[in-house]
Write a protein that holds these residues in place. Sequence first.
Motif, PDB file in Angstrom:
ATOM      1  N   THR A 123      -1.554  -0.750   9.170  1.00 46.65           N
ATOM      2  CA  THR A 123      -3.013  -0.706   9.215  1.00 46.65           C
ATOM      3  C   THR A 123      -3.568   0.132   8.088  1.00 46.65           C
ATOM      4  N   ARG A 124      -2.996   1.321   7.913  1.00 46.80           N
ATOM      5  CA  ARG A 124      -3.487   2.227   6.883  1.00 46.80           C
ATOM      6  C   ARG A 124      -3.358   1.614   5.496  1.00 46.80           C
ATOM      7  N   GLU A 125      -2.206   1.041   5.198  1.00 43.67           N
ATOM      8  CA  GLU A 125      -1.985   0.493   3.864  1.00 43.67           C
ATOM      9  C   GLU A 125      -2.861  -0.733   3.600  1.00 43.67           C
ATOM     10  N   LEU A 126      -3.168  -1.493   4.643  1.00 47.84           N
ATOM     11  CA  LEU A 126      -4.079  -2.627   4.456  1.00 47.84           C
ATOM     12  C   LEU A 126      -5.482  -2.151   4.092  1.00 47.84           C
ATOM     13  N   VAL A 127      -5.911  -1.037   4.696  1.00 51.50           N
ATOM     14  CA  VAL A 127      -7.213  -0.476   4.328  1.00 51.50           C
ATOM     15  C   VAL A 127      -7.180   0.034   2.894  1.00 51.50           C
ATOM     16  N   VAL A 128      -6.113   0.752   2.529  1.00 51.58           N
ATOM     17  CA  VAL A 128      -5.970   1.254   1.162  1.00 51.58           C
ATOM     18  C   VAL A 128      -5.999   0.092   0.167  1.00 51.58           C
ATOM     19  N   ALA A 129      -5.262  -0.971   0.487  1.00 50.05           N
ATOM     20  CA  ALA A 129      -5.234  -2.140  -0.405  1.00 50.05           C
ATOM     21  C   ALA A 129      -6.603  -2.807  -0.475  1.00 50.05           C
ATOM     22  N   THR A 144      -5.941  -3.518  -9.124  1.00 54.41           N
ATOM     23  CA  THR A 144      -4.905  -4.403  -8.595  1.00 54.41           C
ATOM     24  C   THR A 144      -3.537  -3.734  -8.508  1.00 54.41           C
ATOM     25  N   LYS A 145      -3.228  -2.830  -9.420  1.00 56.07           N
ATOM     26  CA  LYS A 145      -1.938  -2.144  -9.349  1.00 56.07           C
ATOM     27  C   LYS A 145      -1.845  -1.309  -8.083  1.00 56.07           C
ATOM     28  N   GLU A 146      -2.922  -0.566  -7.760  1.00 55.05           N
ATOM     29  CA  GLU A 146      -2.939   0.226  -6.531  1.00 55.05           C
ATOM     30  C   GLU A 146      -2.837  -0.686  -5.310  1.00 55.05           C
ATOM     31  N   ALA A 147      -3.516  -1.831  -5.363  1.00 54.38           N
ATOM     32  CA  ALA A 147      -3.486  -2.758  -4.233  1.00 54.38           C
ATOM     33  C   ALA A 147      -2.076  -3.296  -4.000  1.00 54.38           C
ATOM     34  N   ARG A 148      -1.389  -3.696  -5.072  1.00 58.79           N
ATOM     35  CA  ARG A 148      -0.022  -4.216  -4.929  1.00 58.79           C
ATOM     36  C   ARG A 148       0.922  -3.161  -4.371  1.00 58.79           C
ATOM     37  N   THR A 149       0.767  -1.926  -4.835  1.00 55.06           N
ATOM     38  CA  THR A 149       1.625  -0.848  -4.334  1.00 55.06           C
ATOM     39  C   THR A 149       1.405  -0.636  -2.842  1.00 55.06           C
ATOM     40  N   ALA A 150       0.126  -0.609  -2.423  1.00 52.17           N
ATOM     41  CA  ALA A 150      -0.191  -0.418  -1.006  1.00 52.17           C
ATOM     42  C   ALA A 150       0.334  -1.583  -0.167  1.00 52.17           C
ATOM     43  N   LEU A 151       0.224  -2.804  -0.666  1.00 53.04           N
ATOM     44  CA  LEU A 151       0.703  -3.961   0.080  1.00 53.04           C
ATOM     45  C   LEU A 151       2.227  -3.990   0.157  1.00 53.04           C
ATOM     46  N   SER A 152       2.889  -3.466  -0.847  1.00 52.90           N
ATOM     47  CA  SER A 152       4.357  -3.354  -0.780  1.00 52.90           C
ATOM     48  C   SER A 152       4.754  -2.383   0.329  1.00 52.90           C
ATOM     49  N   ARG A 153       4.024  -1.258   0.411  1.00 47.53           N
ATOM     50  CA  ARG A 153       4.300  -0.312   1.497  1.00 47.53           C
ATOM     51  C   ARG A 153       3.987  -0.939   2.855  1.00 47.53           C
ATOM     52  N   ALA A 154       2.903  -1.721   2.916  1.00 46.44           N
ATOM     53  CA  ALA A 154       2.545  -2.380   4.171  1.00 46.44           C
ATOM     54  C   ALA A 154       3.613  -3.387   4.585  1.00 46.44           C
ATOM     55  N   ALA A 155       4.154  -4.144   3.624  1.00 40.81           N
ATOM     56  CA  ALA A 155       5.189  -5.134   3.935  1.00 40.81           C
ATOM     57  C   ALA A 155       6.444  -4.449   4.473  1.00 40.81           C
ATOM     58  N   HIS A 156       6.811  -3.309   3.861  1.00 38.01           N
ATOM     59  CA  HIS A 156       7.977  -2.567   4.341  1.00 38.01           C
ATOM     60  C   HIS A 156       7.752  -2.081   5.772  1.00 38.01           C
TER      61      HIS A 156
END
Length: 406
Positions: free
Chosen positions: A147-153, A162-174
């Motif tokens: 949830t948190r990483e989706l908000v960050v993204a 977009t770089k910050e978004a991809r990083t956050a979504l990678s953490r969310a996927a993990h």
Amino acid sequence: MESLITAAARALEAGDPLGALNRVALRNDAPSLALRGIAMAQLGDLARAKALLRSAARAFGPREAVARARCVVAEAEIALVSRNLSWPVKALRAARATLEMHGDLANAAHAGHVEARRLLLVGHLDEAERTLAEIRPTPLPPASQVTRELVVAGIAIRRLRTKEARTALSRAAHAARLARIPALAAEVDGAKLVLDAPAARLICRGSEHPLLLGEVERLTTSAALLVDTFHHVVRRQGVVVSLGTRPVLFALARLLAQAWPADVSREMLISGAFRARHADESHRARLRVEIGRLRTKLKPLADISATRKGFVLAPRKTRDVLVLARPVEEKHAAVLAFLADGEPWSSSALALALGISPRTVQRALEELARSGKVQSFGHGRARRWMTPPIPGFPTGLLLPGPFLKT
């Protein structure tokens, strides 16, 4: 009884609502009502879920403030999923304070995430960021991390980072893999598609091609003169001229930019900016006035010169003029953009998110419905709008932890 409720709570945490219902479906004590409510929410019956959670909140005794607060948080999330943006946010904040005071930091964090997601949905990015910053840095369960990483993204995407978004979504996927909840993984995958799907069109010298979000981000630092139809501004690097409150001036700027380096006839400018079918002398006089106003506005970036048949844009300090346009030109594109998330929206919620009057939104929805682009269900205040087809369950629903946790 406690073992059944604990087992039901664990089933819900694992994304197994049917397993939870098998354990508590016939019980009417407060914890069972709450767990049944969450299970119904996971299954998509949001109206029944809301009724069960309210019954559970009433059934918990005066010494069970934490349990009641968890019911409020779950109801707030149902309101978010059903796009009931008028749901009382004060109640969510009070529940979050109660959970923090009693040491239930995981559910307090979840309450903060729900509030942040609502703020993101209505475009209050700074407030969403502040809400995330207020959440105590405590180890979060995987579902809450998602949830948190989706908000960050989401914040990063809205701000074209977009770089910050991809990083956050990678953490969310993990975190979603650790949670082992298919709906969470699907939501993360859906968010990733935003970064890899056409986000805009670039129009230059009579031709156009699609742009990804990362390419749009790079345009913001371009040395070219850019007419941005998303934000209704004309910019070149750090110099920005806003025409958001001057739609006629922006329409003229776009027409001149799309034709550059050629000129645009007076007839085309009158037709495009004034929506006039036939140009007469009054239209020509108005065009001269509006061109003068636009010339003053764009003075730091460009000049506008008269030609034999019309007017031509003359950019300063650059040899390129670009137009950034939406992927699909549609009269009610902003309404469709919100409905594209696949969730049911009320007209009042759309009005709040778009910052326009409910009547304006209602007219847009009725026009879109006549053309088959949206559909509605329900009646009166319960009426909801969405783009077809209607999904079977709310993938946006992320649920709080077990109600018996102390």
